[in-house]
Design a protein around this motif. Sequence first.
Motif, PDB file in Angstrom:
ATOM      1  N   SER A  76     109.931  11.923  34.814  1.00  0.00           N
ATOM      2  CA  SER A  76     111.279  11.890  35.370  1.00  0.00           C
ATOM      3  C   SER A  76     111.853  10.492  35.184  1.00  0.00           C
ATOM      4  CB  SER A  76     111.211  12.241  36.851  1.00  0.00           C
ATOM      5  OG  SER A  76     112.334  11.741  37.523  1.00  0.00           O
ATOM      6  N   ASP A  77     113.122  10.388  34.751  1.00  0.00           N
ATOM      7  CA  ASP A  77     113.701   9.051  34.615  1.00  0.00           C
ATOM      8  C   ASP A  77     114.504   8.654  35.853  1.00  0.00           C
ATOM      9  OD1 ASP A  77     115.799  10.724  34.231  1.00  0.00           O
ATOM     10  OD2 ASP A  77     116.160  10.186  32.130  1.00  0.00           O
ATOM     11  N   SER A  78     114.398   9.498  36.902  1.00  0.00           N
ATOM     12  CA  SER A  78     115.115   9.154  38.131  1.00  0.00           C
ATOM     13  C   SER A  78     114.230   8.357  39.089  1.00  0.00           C
ATOM     14  CB  SER A  78     115.595  10.443  38.820  1.00  0.00           C
ATOM     15  OG  SER A  78     114.477  11.206  39.219  1.00  0.00           O
ATOM     16  N   GLN A  80     111.467   9.294  40.323  1.00  0.00           N
ATOM     17  CA  GLN A  80     110.616  10.131  41.179  1.00  0.00           C
ATOM     18  C   GLN A  80     109.259  10.346  40.515  1.00  0.00           C
ATOM     19  OE1 GLN A  80     113.612  13.323  41.487  1.00  0.00           O
ATOM     20  NE2 GLN A  80     113.253  13.223  43.692  1.00  0.00           N
ATOM     21  N   GLU A  83     105.818  14.185  36.815  1.00  0.00           N
ATOM     22  CA  GLU A  83     105.332  14.002  35.467  1.00  0.00           C
ATOM     23  C   GLU A  83     104.758  15.334  35.005  1.00  0.00           C
ATOM     24  OE1 GLU A  83     103.017  10.207  33.998  1.00  0.00           O
ATOM     25  OE2 GLU A  83     101.630  11.743  34.656  1.00  0.00           O
TER      26      GLU A  83
END
Lengths: 183, 132
Positions: A76-78, A80, A83
């Motif tokens: 996740s690139d947010s 969080q 994975e």
Amino acid sequence: MLAKYYRAFKEDLDQRGIIFSFSGYLSEGILYSLGEALRQKMTLEETDIGTVKKVFSVFVEQSQNIIRYSAEKLASDSGQPIELSSGMVTIGSEANRFFIVCGNIVLADDEPRLRERLERLQGMDKDQIKAYYKEQLREAPDERSRGATIGLIEIARRASDPIEFDFDRIDPNSFFFCMKVSI
Amino acid sequence: MVSDSLKIAATERSPEIEFDFGQGTLRFRGESYPEDASAVFGPVFVALDRFLAEAGGRNVLAEFDLAYFNSSSAKALMNIFQRLDGAAAAGTPVSVRWLHAPDDDTMREFGEDFQEDLEHVVFTLVAAEPTD
């Protein structure tokens, strides 16, 4: 064309004796659901309980190895902690035995270590594998393995024959790794 | 304040865990194959250490009624047994009951393996039909 294409795909799987095959991003939830389906299918077919347990155990360890070690991950690139790891798990039967195959991408840097561990297990008999399991159970996990050693020993312990494995080079940095276990 | 019990409900991939501080009993029941065993067992180690510290020479009974566990849970179980064996060595009488289904050779063998490794606890293997 559509039905013809996928019928051929399904028939190819059937001819290889495949009970089910999962390919793609694997999560703990998917592992649980596939594992339940596997146990139900084997129980309905009145498979011996010991065999059901061995197949299930190898399936869990192989799937968790993919979740932990696949080099093909979607993070996740947010920010969080989500994975997803990609790989494949295939279960089937041939010549009155079950087989469980897993495949995933590994980094070239990790290949020698994994190969060395698997070759070591291939060279052991059942008593040696059991003794090695007990020894590793007492060891603190080393930093990079996150428990891989004991997982591989558990797989070797349940297998009826030595583990088969292979690496197929994809590019200078990675391999497709594959492992087959018969029970 | 000292709480007198710890109860962690089973999930799809983790066992039911019950500590009764008053009775001196610990119980693990179900299946255990979380990917991250330390997340499940970390709080158990903390509670167990407190439990054993408070046991102070009273009898402790630990019962394991597990149908299946993965290799990382096996490491966590070993960790629990080492704590129990340490408490037994220090004078707390600890009994362990390891339940397995009569036809389950894998769980019986795991019980025997743990039994061989422990010096101070009284370890009993019990072949019993699952309760549900």
